[in-house]
Enzyme design. Sequence first.
Site, PDB file in Angstrom:
ATOM      1  N   HIS A  24      -9.419  42.181  11.433  1.00  0.00           N
ATOM      2  CA  HIS A  24      -8.665  42.387  11.064  1.00  0.00           C
ATOM      3  C   HIS A  24      -7.472  43.226  10.490  1.00  0.00           C
ATOM      4  O   HIS A  24      -6.990  44.466  10.804  1.00  0.00           O
ATOM      5  CB  HIS A  24      -8.385  41.609   9.801  1.00  0.00           C
ATOM      6  CG  HIS A  24      -8.010  40.186   9.591  1.00  0.00           C
ATOM      7  ND1 HIS A  24      -9.027  39.372  10.128  1.00  0.00           N
ATOM      8  CD2 HIS A  24      -6.876  39.546   8.802  1.00  0.00           C
ATOM      9  CE1 HIS A  24      -8.367  37.990  10.098  1.00  0.00           C
ATOM     10  NE2 HIS A  24      -7.437  38.047   9.781  1.00  0.00           N
ATOM     11  N   GLN A  72      19.605  -4.312  -5.990  1.00  0.00           N
ATOM     12  CA  GLN A  72      17.767  -3.717  -5.288  1.00  0.00           C
ATOM     13  C   GLN A  72      17.003  -4.796  -5.250  1.00  0.00           C
ATOM     14  O   GLN A  72      16.265  -4.706  -4.431  1.00  0.00           O
ATOM     15  CB  GLN A  72      17.739  -2.168  -6.124  1.00  0.00           C
ATOM     16  CG  GLN A  72      19.005  -1.368  -5.670  1.00  0.00           C
ATOM     17  CD  GLN A  72      18.651  -0.968  -3.857  1.00  0.00           C
ATOM     18  OE1 GLN A  72      17.921  -0.350  -3.544  1.00  0.00           O
ATOM     19  NE2 GLN A  72      20.242  -1.332  -3.532  1.00  0.00           N
ATOM     20  N   ASP A 113      23.009   2.556   0.028  1.00  0.00           N
ATOM     21  CA  ASP A 113      22.801   1.949   0.970  1.00  0.00           C
ATOM     22  C   ASP A 113      23.391   1.577   2.486  1.00  0.00           C
ATOM     23  O   ASP A 113      22.443   1.286   3.294  1.00  0.00           O
ATOM     24  CB  ASP A 113      22.207   0.822  -0.030  1.00  0.00           C
ATOM     25  CG  ASP A 113      20.651   0.226   0.215  1.00  0.00           C
ATOM     26  OD1 ASP A 113      20.276   1.407  -0.403  1.00  0.00           O
ATOM     27  OD2 ASP A 113      20.542  -0.199  -0.531  1.00  0.00           O
ATOM     28  N   GLU A 143      13.165   5.421  -7.111  1.00  0.00           N
ATOM     29  CA  GLU A 143      14.118   5.964  -5.671  1.00  0.00           C
ATOM     30  C   GLU A 143      15.685   6.649  -6.183  1.00  0.00           C
ATOM     31  O   GLU A 143      16.249   6.971  -5.510  1.00  0.00           O
ATOM     32  CB  GLU A 143      13.671   4.697  -4.811  1.00  0.00           C
ATOM     33  CG  GLU A 143      14.443   4.785  -3.518  1.00  0.00           C
ATOM     34  CD  GLU A 143      14.252   3.401  -3.162  1.00  0.00           C
ATOM     35  OE1 GLU A 143      14.944   4.352  -1.916  1.00  0.00           O
ATOM     36  OE2 GLU A 143      13.541   2.338  -3.220  1.00  0.00           O
ATOM     37  N   HIS A 144      16.191   5.935  -6.495  1.00  0.00           N
ATOM     38  CA  HIS A 144      17.843   5.252  -6.710  1.00  0.00           C
ATOM     39  C   HIS A 144      17.901   5.115  -8.208  1.00  0.00           C
ATOM     40  O   HIS A 144      17.666   4.400  -8.913  1.00  0.00           O
ATOM     41  CB  HIS A 144      18.126   4.030  -6.116  1.00  0.00           C
ATOM     42  CG  HIS A 144      17.756   3.701  -4.634  1.00  0.00           C
ATOM     43  ND1 HIS A 144      17.070   2.679  -4.352  1.00  0.00           N
ATOM     44  CD2 HIS A 144      18.529   3.825  -3.549  1.00  0.00           C
ATOM     45  CE1 HIS A 144      17.284   2.555  -3.168  1.00  0.00           C
ATOM     46  NE2 HIS A 144      18.086   3.480  -2.804  1.00  0.00           N
ATOM     47  N   HIS A 161      16.312  -6.824  -1.887  1.00  0.00           N
ATOM     48  CA  HIS A 161      15.222  -5.919  -1.360  1.00  0.00           C
ATOM     49  C   HIS A 161      13.758  -6.961  -0.883  1.00  0.00           C
ATOM     50  O   HIS A 161      13.542  -6.866  -0.103  1.00  0.00           O
ATOM     51  CB  HIS A 161      14.533  -4.774  -1.471  1.00  0.00           C
ATOM     52  CG  HIS A 161      16.037  -3.752  -0.764  1.00  0.00           C
ATOM     53  ND1 HIS A 161      16.836  -3.194   0.370  1.00  0.00           N
ATOM     54  CD2 HIS A 161      17.000  -3.216  -1.479  1.00  0.00           C
ATOM     55  CE1 HIS A 161      17.531  -2.342   0.253  1.00  0.00           C
ATOM     56  NE2 HIS A 161      17.793  -2.508  -0.504  1.00  0.00           N
TER      57      HIS A 161
END
Length: 440
Positions: free
Chosen positions: A425, A263, A365, A331-332, A266
């Site tokens: 109302h 990761q 992914d 995230e992961h 990235h």
Amino acid sequence: MKFTTPILTKYDGRFTRLKTPLDVPAAQRDPQVVETVSAMLLDIEKRGLDAVRDYARKLDRWEGGEFEISRETIASSGDRIAPELREAIELGAERTQAFARRQREGHVDFDVELAPGLHTGVRYIPVGRVGAYMPAGRFPLTASAFMTVGVAKAAGVPHVVACTPPQPNGQANDAVLYTAHVSGVDRVFMLGGVQALAAMAFGLIDELPADMLVGAGNAFVAEAKRQLFGRVAIDLLAGPSEVAVISDETADPEIVAADLLGQAEHGPNSPAALVTTDEAHGRAVMAAVERQLTTLSTAEICGPAWRDYGSVTVADSREVAAALMDDLAPEHLEVITGDDQWYHENLRNYGSIFVGEWSTVAYSDKGMAGTNHTLPTAGGAKHSAGLSVSRYLKPLTYQRVEREATPTVAPATITISASEGMTAHEATAQMRLDRFNGVA
């Protein structure tokens, strides 16, 4: 990387706050990025397609012609890629859509009679028009369309358009095009960055504006989505990609190191965090990371990410490890321990979890696991989930009140409205009660 010790504060019997480089601003809110995107959106909104063309020439090296890619070019894109890549893309599309269809089956319309004659319920209606961004830079995110176009179609979205930037040769990436094709895209435009999102949001390239924008992208794309939110819906604000692992002495340090670097690849600011209950294991993982960096062709990306945004933390129990990770809300999240099931049952905050040594984030992914890889980052998993069929569906409620239910709803409505001083109302309920009671 220098080994770090836990930073823990104990209060009320709980351990909290793991401060690591994973605590970074969502969507990288660089003031210069914000200013640039704002100016571009205002210009495009004012000048329309002329402004889009100007930015495409400047930023995409567009040389004129139509932005839209023909249906024939899209349909034949699979013929221009390697057969094994084509087969892998078809497999990813099949699995991602199968998972999404099963999710859709869980969203069931219902009608409940809360009192005699008082019917209420929900209908799940898909968003009408979705615009998907499909990045194709140095590392084309081939699987992106699985998660955006394919899942939208599984949700029942009738019209999905996509934009993807041109390659240096002036053409679209064929693997990305084929992924969009097998995912069910309706139209594709060769257009990148902020100008692509603006064109979809403002309805400059399609018949009507998009109702929702989805898809990953760089900091400019993320900021454009943030600024367009409200005018359109968005999937989420995410970036940079991040990974966290909980592992112990039962885990193979080489596997853990590989998954952290997977990761970190990235981008040089992609955080990677390890929480372990065994110090020796943590040190072994760090050593394995250093060894593997010498063999990776992308070490110039992974190395800085690990150096500047990596962390290793030792927890003195599984409970502390879980509390720290829930606070981090990555995230992961991978769990590779001798007690995987306990962690799976007790962890609460993560975008998606990967349980056991045979799982890896890369499977998701690339679309092979079927689950969506568009996930919350920078702690967003504390309050939000990732992109799914649910995000494309509007749970629209309805009420159908029959005459016989009037005494069960009108008097209390009158009482509350009168207490608030909201006479209009009050009148809507009073008129119905009077009519029910036969009062002229």
